[in-house]
Structure formats: structure tokens, C-alpha cells
Write a protein that holds these residues in place. Structure first.
Motif, short mmCIF file in Angstrom:
data_model
loop_
_atom_site.label_atom_id
_atom_site.label_comp_id
_atom_site.label_asym_id
_atom_site.label_seq_id
_atom_site.Cartn_x
_atom_site.Cartn_y
_atom_site.Cartn_z
N ILE A 1 0.87 -1.17 0.00
CA ILE A 1 0.00 0.00 0.00
C ILE A 1 0.91 1.23 0.00
O ILE A 1 2.11 1.11 0.21
N GLY A 2 0.35 2.41 -0.23
CA GLY A 2 1.19 3.59 -0.14
C GLY A 2 0.81 4.71 -1.08
O GLY A 2 -0.30 4.74 -1.63
N SER A 3 1.74 5.62 -1.27
CA SER A 3 1.51 6.82 -2.09
C SER A 3 1.15 6.44 -3.52
O SER A 3 1.66 5.48 -4.07
N LYS A 4 0.27 7.24 -4.08
CA LYS A 4 -0.09 7.05 -5.49
C LYS A 4 1.13 7.34 -6.36
O LYS A 4 1.84 8.33 -6.14
N GLY B 1 5.89 4.01 -6.61
CA GLY B 1 6.91 3.02 -6.96
C GLY B 1 6.67 1.62 -6.44
O GLY B 1 7.58 0.78 -6.46
N LYS B 2 5.45 1.33 -5.99
CA LYS B 2 5.14 0.00 -5.44
C LYS B 2 5.34 -1.11 -6.49
O LYS B 2 5.94 -2.15 -6.21
N THR B 3 4.81 -0.87 -7.69
CA THR B 3 4.91 -1.89 -8.75
C THR B 3 6.36 -2.15 -9.12
O THR B 3 6.76 -3.30 -9.32
N LEU C 1 6.07 5.11 0.80
CA LEU C 1 5.75 6.54 0.86
C LEU C 1 6.68 7.34 -0.04
O LEU C 1 7.90 7.15 -0.02
N ASP C 2 6.10 8.23 -0.83
CA ASP C 2 6.84 9.04 -1.79
C ASP C 2 7.53 10.20 -1.07
O ASP C 2 6.88 11.16 -0.66
#
Length: 333
Positions: A37-40, A43-45, A115-116
């Protein structure tokens, strides 16, 4: 025939490949669940793809996405399975958090919050909203599981506390998150150019990516946990659970005379007040994510969007026309 859910499709695929059974010498295959989960657009993907050795460009995550990876712990041993879930949309799709977190997955479940760092004004409210929503649902699942399997719940809680040294100086102040939690600050390459004072609150270099990959592999496949640590604010911080303390973190960068004026009831609340003074959160209207993905600019398609606008106008005209017709009927009667 009713349509299958995403989970049913994934489960069928796993069973088809023989993952849920046994391989080789009959040893059991471990399954773990990792939820990102996290900032839109944080960089999660990208992190998931790197951990799975997939050399492909990341695509925007729409709603909730699933993938999995397999890895053997040694030579001629069965491959364990790691289920990766990713929540898109930042804080706009909190209702979907309940899908991957169930009584069946909770005992081998981990959470990764990305988190960005390049958007510090959004960071704290994003963290707070996502963690509160996740913890709320996890607590409900734990309560429900405890009614049928109290031993499992007790073991889960003990496992969390095992990460903390018994003589930890902040033992009485700590309220551990109910499942293993890793927080990653992404886009450090942008963040490192901030002023030194602003960086105190925390590159896309290969060394950093390797560290992140190691942490995720530990959650997903049980690989040995890294023992390295870095608490230098001028470098990327790397701290595992139980190896820091409020004493080591120190006081927030604010004059001592002003600390009492902040009226904080806990160290976390004190840091939040100071952080938001330095990085004021955006107003609710500007921070609020778009609820309807069809209206999200990142998924814009001119031809489709123009047709959508045309259909919306036709629908409004039809509604007005229908309303006039009903009113005319009422007048005639």
C-alpha cells in the motif's frame, strides 16, 4: 455460471501449477502474503517487479492487483509461494483493503507501506490514513479469528513482540502493529536534494534497491533478515524493528521552549505536529484522491473520454426529457 472473483482465479492458477500440494521429496510448501500500500505513483509496482526478477516496465495500478512468485530455499527443495497484492490509488480505495486480509491469510501476512519522499506534504496524511484503515480491518479479523482459534492469535501476537528486545528502553511506550510492517521511503534520488533540516525526517541507486529487495524477500520467502543498520540522516536510513529508540531518534528540530506549546500527548503526536509545521498537509479537497478511476487523468484516453462525455450528455437530456413527460402526464390527469 457466476463470474469468478480475482481471488478464485488466482487460487485456481496456483492449484493448477501444483503449488498447493507438495513437490520433490514431499516437503510442505510455505505460502506467505505481502500486501503493498502507499503513495499514489510511489513506486510499489517497480519494487514488486524487481523482487520477482521481472524485467518489464511498470504499469499504473488500477484498484487492486495480484501476482505471485516462487522460490526454492535450497537445491532440490520445493519452491515456496509468495502472494503479492498491491493497492492502487493512494488513499482513495481504502474499502479494498479487506480483500487480501482474511482469517486464512493473516497468520503469514505482511504489510509494506511505500511513501513518496518527493511529496513530503502528502506523506504523513497518506501514512496515517492507510495504516489506520489497515489496522482497523486487521483488528476485526483478529477478533473474529480469536473466537475459533485463540491459540493462533496468541502466537501471532507473540511473534510480533519477539522482534523487540525484552530490555528495550521504550518497551512500555510501544504498541506494535498487529502484523509485520515495513515502511519504505521511495524516490530518495529526489528527496536527497532537499535541505538538510528537511531530510532529518526520514537514490534510485542499485545498492538501495538491493537492500529493499532483501527486506521484501525476507517477508515473502523467509530469507534471513538483514542485520545492517544506518541511522545517519545524511544517508538513506535503514533500521529494522527493535533496533531504534526514542532516545536515539532524539527530539524534533524545534526549540525546547516551543515543545511545551505543542500540547502533544505522545512522542508520535509531537513529531506529527512538528512535521506538519514544516510540511503543511494539503487541504482535504486537494489531498482527496479521485474516487472514480474512469475520471483519473493517469488513465485518460481521448477517444474513449470524448465518447463518455457524449453519452453522459445524452443521458442528461434523456433524464430531462423523461422528467418533462412525467410532469405533463401529471398535469393532464
Amino acid at each position: 455460471m457466476p463470474s469468478e472473483t480475482l481471488w478464485e482465479i488466482a487460487k485456481a492458477e496456483v492449484e493448477k501449477r501444483g503449488i498447493n500440494g507438495s513437490e520433490g521429496d514431499g516437503a510442505e510448501i510455505a505460502e506467505k502474503f505481502v500486501f503493498f500500500i502507499g503513495s499514489k505513483n510511489g513506486g510499489k509496482t517497480t519494487i514488486i517487479l524487481r523482487c520477482l526478477d521481472r524485467d518489464e516496465p511498470p504499469k499504473p495500478t488500477l484498484a487492486l492487483e495480484y501476482t505471485y512468485g516462487r522460490r526454492a530455499k535450497g537445491h532440490n527443495t520445493p519452491k515456496d509461494i509468495a502472494h503479492f497484492w498491491e493497492l492502487g490509488g493512494g488513499t482513495s480505495l481504502l474499502d479494498l483493503i479487506s480483500i487480501p486480509i482474511t482469517g486464512d491469510t493473516l497468520r503469514t501476512f505482511s504489510l509494506v507501506l511505500v511513501l513518496d519522499l518527493s511529496k513530503p506534504n502528502d506523506l504523513w496524511p497518506t501514512m496515517e490514513n492507510l495504516l489506520q484503515a489497515t489496522k482497523s480491518h486487521v483488528d476485526k479479523v483478529i477478533m473474529k479469528l480469536g473466537k475459533t482459534n485463540a491459540k493462533a492469535v496468541s502466537e501471532m501476537r507473540q511473534k510480533i513482540w519477539n522482534n523487540m528486545p525484552k530490555d528495550h528502553p521504550d518497551h512500555e511506550l510501544i504498541d506494535p502493529f498487529p502484523v509485520p510492517l515495513v515502511i519504505i521511503g521511495s524516490k530518495y534520488d529526489v528527496f536527497q536534494d532537499f535541505e538538510s533540516e528537511k531530510r532529518k525526517f526520514t537514490s534510485k541507486s542499485e545498492a538501495l534497491l538491493l537492500k529493499i529487495r532483501g527486506v521484501i524477500n525476507q517477508l515473502a520467502f523467509g530469507i534471513d533478515k538483514s542485520k545492517s543498520i544506518c541511522v545517519d540522516q545524511n544517508k538513506p536510513l535503514f533500521i529494522t524493528a527493535g533496533l531504534d529508540s526514542f532516545g536515539q531518534i532524539g527530539s524534533p528540530p524545534v526549540p525546547e521552549n516551543d515543545i511545551g506549546k505543542l500540547h502533544a500527548h505522545s512522542p508520535m503526536e509531537l513529531w506529527k505536529k512538528v512535521y506538519e509545521k514544516l510540511f503543511p498537509p494539503k487541504s482535504i479537497n486537494t489531498l482527496k484522491d479521485i474516487k472514480d478511476p474512469a475520471r483519473d487523468p493517469q488513465y485518460a484516453e481521448n477517444e474513449v473520454d470524448e465518447m463518455r462525455i457524449q453519452k453522459d450528455l445524452e443521458l442528461e437530456q434523456y433524464k430531462r426529457s423523461s422528467s418533462k413527460s412525467w410532469k405533463q402526464i401529471e398535469l393532464d390527469s
